[in-house]
Motif scaffolding. Sequence first.
Motif, PDB file in Angstrom:
ATOM      1  N   GLU A  32      38.889  42.687  43.201  1.00 48.07           N
ATOM      2  CA  GLU A  32      40.041  42.267  42.538  1.00 48.07           C
ATOM      3  C   GLU A  32      40.919  42.927  43.662  1.00 48.07           C
ATOM      4  O   GLU A  32      42.471  42.200  43.472  1.00 48.07           O
ATOM      5  N   GLN A  60      41.631  40.189  46.305  1.00 49.84           N
ATOM      6  CA  GLN A  60      41.981  38.572  45.907  1.00 49.84           C
ATOM      7  C   GLN A  60      43.958  38.962  45.183  1.00 49.84           C
ATOM      8  O   GLN A  60      44.095  38.454  45.767  1.00 49.84           O
ATOM      9  N   GLU A  61      43.790  40.156  44.664  1.00 49.64           N
ATOM     10  CA  GLU A  61      45.127  40.371  44.459  1.00 49.64           C
ATOM     11  C   GLU A  61      46.381  40.400  45.974  1.00 49.64           C
ATOM     12  O   GLU A  61      47.144  39.550  45.894  1.00 49.64           O
TER      13      GLU A  61
END
Length: 383
Positions: A58, A61-62
């Motif tokens: 995550e 991806q951020e």
Amino acid sequence: MLTRLWVHRTRWGRPAAGILLAIGLSACAAAPGGHIDYEAESDPLSDVKIDVKPITLELIQEMNARTRESAAIAMGGDTDNRPGKPLPDYDYYIGRGDVLNIIVYDHPELTIPAGSERSAAESGNVVHSDGTIFYPYVGKVKVVGRTVHDVRNEIQRRLADYIAEPQVDVKVAAYNSQKAYVTGQVNTPGQLPITNVPLRVLDAISQAGGLTDLANWRDVVLSRDGTDTSLSVYDMLVYGDLNQNLLLRNGDVVHVPEVGNQQIFVMGQVNEQASFAMGNTRLSLTAAISQAGGMDEDSANASGIFVIRRNPAASDTYATVYQLDASNAAAFVLGSQFMLEPTDVVYVTAAPLARWNRVLRLLLPSLTTIYEATEVNENIRDL
């Protein structure tokens, strides 16, 4: 009574004597030059706020989304200022020292021909220090600060008193009056002429032979009229931020500094602690550890791989610490997607057993000294 006293002295005397001897021997370490007393105050880093974030899918991806967003914002700027698109109001203004080539068609007597022995620059009209040129029938013509279009129209108008419908063409044969300069970490530093073709930062660096291996792509300095502007060639080429590709003017200086502190540092339980320059490259966490020889498998704690990154001055926290838990080797795939930034510190912690072994290594010399001192005492008693 004497027997008890002897036993008591024998039981405690030998170790005590050994300890006293060890203390005496260890006091030898306090030889002159071996220690300097000092008092120093340092920043209370324990009071500094630090964010700790695990490196997860995550988070990757951020970060990638923020990078794409920044690139989109950069590309969405002033499109009129981008290279490849002509500037609607750009024109060259003639200066002192320039050479003009003036042609009057069907009137060779008014045109100084250029041939194999004389170039157009050698046979043209030099702009004098007073900003004028001399032309037959016309006389002096003020040309400094004007475009070739303006000069052509004036010469054509004034020749009309002597020639029927003159057709005149004016070109700049040599651009000598205006220059920009490229210095620092380029292959051929020097001056570049400002011409009728717009000269931008990337154009100037390219004409100067490109950047060297020691160049700092992220902090190129443009000096203009006593003001310095920091530009990132890296952002221009990698993220397409062409709004920084400014148009150069007369007297501008583009300086490319050395890479300097634009490095990442790999420390801790790796086989070769090292630093790597990041002038023009992107380096992932996995690549950095690999280039440092990999983790020391005998002492490294695979769950304790940290990236320490300083936050911007406006942030509420001093730094952010990113942790990669590589207990499962597949986590290095995440590390290959976690891109490092200049001045990042990669630190691989030691395993608990390795830390205990270090404590033992520190204690062993003292224990050995005590043991040997006790043995000496025993031998003396035996004698």
